[in-house]
Design a protein around this motif. Structure first.
Motif, PDB file in Angstrom:
ATOM      1  N   HIS A  51       4.018   3.102   7.427  1.00 29.85           N
ATOM      2  CA  HIS A  51       2.867   3.799   6.858  1.00 29.85           C
ATOM      3  C   HIS A  51       2.224   4.717   7.892  1.00 29.85           C
ATOM      4  N   VAL A  52       2.076   4.202   9.098  1.00 28.36           N
ATOM      5  CA  VAL A  52       1.517   5.024  10.176  1.00 28.36           C
ATOM      6  C   VAL A  52       2.444   6.199  10.461  1.00 28.36           C
ATOM      7  N   GLN A  53       3.753   5.947  10.409  1.00 32.31           N
ATOM      8  CA  GLN A  53       4.723   7.014  10.642  1.00 32.31           C
ATOM      9  C   GLN A  53       4.616   8.095   9.573  1.00 32.31           C
ATOM     10  N   GLN A  54       4.451   7.708   8.305  1.00 33.30           N
ATOM     11  CA  GLN A  54       4.309   8.680   7.229  1.00 33.30           C
ATOM     12  C   GLN A  54       3.069   9.540   7.426  1.00 33.30           C
ATOM     13  N   LEU A  55       1.956   8.905   7.787  1.00 35.26           N
ATOM     14  CA  LEU A  55       0.724   9.656   8.037  1.00 35.26           C
ATOM     15  C   LEU A  55       0.885  10.590   9.230  1.00 35.26           C
ATOM     16  N   SER A  56       1.544  10.103  10.270  1.00 32.46           N
ATOM     17  CA  SER A  56       1.738  10.909  11.465  1.00 32.46           C
ATOM     18  C   SER A  56       2.632  12.112  11.190  1.00 32.46           C
ATOM     19  N   VAL A  57       3.684  11.915  10.411  1.00 31.85           N
ATOM     20  CA  VAL A  57       4.587  13.016  10.081  1.00 31.85           C
ATOM     21  C   VAL A  57       3.853  14.079   9.273  1.00 31.85           C
ATOM     22  N   ILE A  85       0.814  -1.221   0.000  1.00 33.60           N
ATOM     23  CA  ILE A  85       0.000   0.000   0.000  1.00 33.60           C
ATOM     24  C   ILE A  85       0.844   1.266   0.000  1.00 33.60           C
ATOM     25  N   ASN A  86       2.128   1.153  -0.345  1.00 30.00           N
ATOM     26  CA  ASN A  86       3.001   2.327  -0.326  1.00 30.00           C
ATOM     27  C   ASN A  86       2.462   3.454  -1.197  1.00 30.00           C
ATOM     28  N   GLU A  87       2.066   3.140  -2.418  1.00 29.22           N
ATOM     29  CA  GLU A  87       1.556   4.165  -3.331  1.00 29.22           C
ATOM     30  C   GLU A  87       0.231   4.732  -2.843  1.00 29.22           C
ATOM     31  N   ASP A  88      -0.596   3.895  -2.247  1.00 29.49           N
ATOM     32  CA  ASP A  88      -1.885   4.364  -1.730  1.00 29.49           C
ATOM     33  C   ASP A  88      -1.675   5.326  -0.566  1.00 29.49           C
TER      34      ASP A  88
END
Length: 191
Positions: free
Chosen positions: A74-80, A17-20
């Motif tokens: 993924h959670v880290q990317q959203l959190s950042v 799900i990287n691209e999503d």
């Protein structure tokens, strides 16, 4: 072509799900840009900016996330991405060394990780309430016993992540299936 778009999601050939996640973050930033006149105005109270963030930007960032098998990165990317937005409309940078909790308290926003874990069991209840022949039920994969599998840790399945979320929130499966009780059980007020 390794990716294609379907119903607002970016699907990858390898099932990741990287691209999503990247697409959802960019959708959140697009909403941010559309509302930057309000969010960057110093005369608008921070609580009002936080309310606008919770009602317009965060739902754009969490659209479709209830069926994701998120990894820590993924959670880290959203959190950042979320914290960059919150810091920006509070008028702070990381150099100011203001803690994330302080910024969240000022705007009244819960961490995006909590919202992700709230969305998954709600979607689980929706899927489980559907009849067995419904197309959404056909998409749920289950492990088959007595099958020789490869070495290493088995891949995390969606229903296992939902079970983990239910135990984290201390909610039984029956409550997750009952729509009226579910809203009361998981509705945690924003700080």
């Amino acid at each position: 072509m390794d990716t294609f778009r379907y119903l607002g999601s970016v699907l990858q050939k390898d099932g990741d799900i990287n691209e999503d996640v990247r697409h959802i973050i960019s959708a959140g930033w697009l909403k941010w840009q559309q509302a930057s006149g309000i969010l960057c105005d110093k005369r608008v109270p921070q609580k009002l900016k936080g309310k606008f963030y919770r009602t317009a930007i965060r739902p754009a960032m969490l659209y479709g996330a209830e069926c994701w098998l998120t990894k820590r990165r993924h959670v880290q990317q959203l959190s950042v991405a979320e914290m960059r937005m919150l810091r920006w409309f509070c008028g702070h940078t990381r150099r100011d060394r203001v803690r994330n909790e302080v910024i969240r308290d000022r705007v009244g926003a819960a961490p995006i990780e909590e919202k992700l874990t709230q969305h998954r069991p709600r979607w689980f209840g929706h899927v489980q309430r559907r009849p067995p022949e419904a197309p959404v039920r056909n998409g749920v994969l289950e492990r088959i016993d007595n099958v020789k599998r490869g070495r290493g840790r088995p891949k995390l399945m969606w229903d296992e992540s939902v079970k983990r979320d239910l135990t984290d929130w201390n909610i039984s499966k029956e409550i997750a299936l009952d729509r009226s009780v579910w809203r009361l059980a998981i509705n945690v007020p924003e700080p």
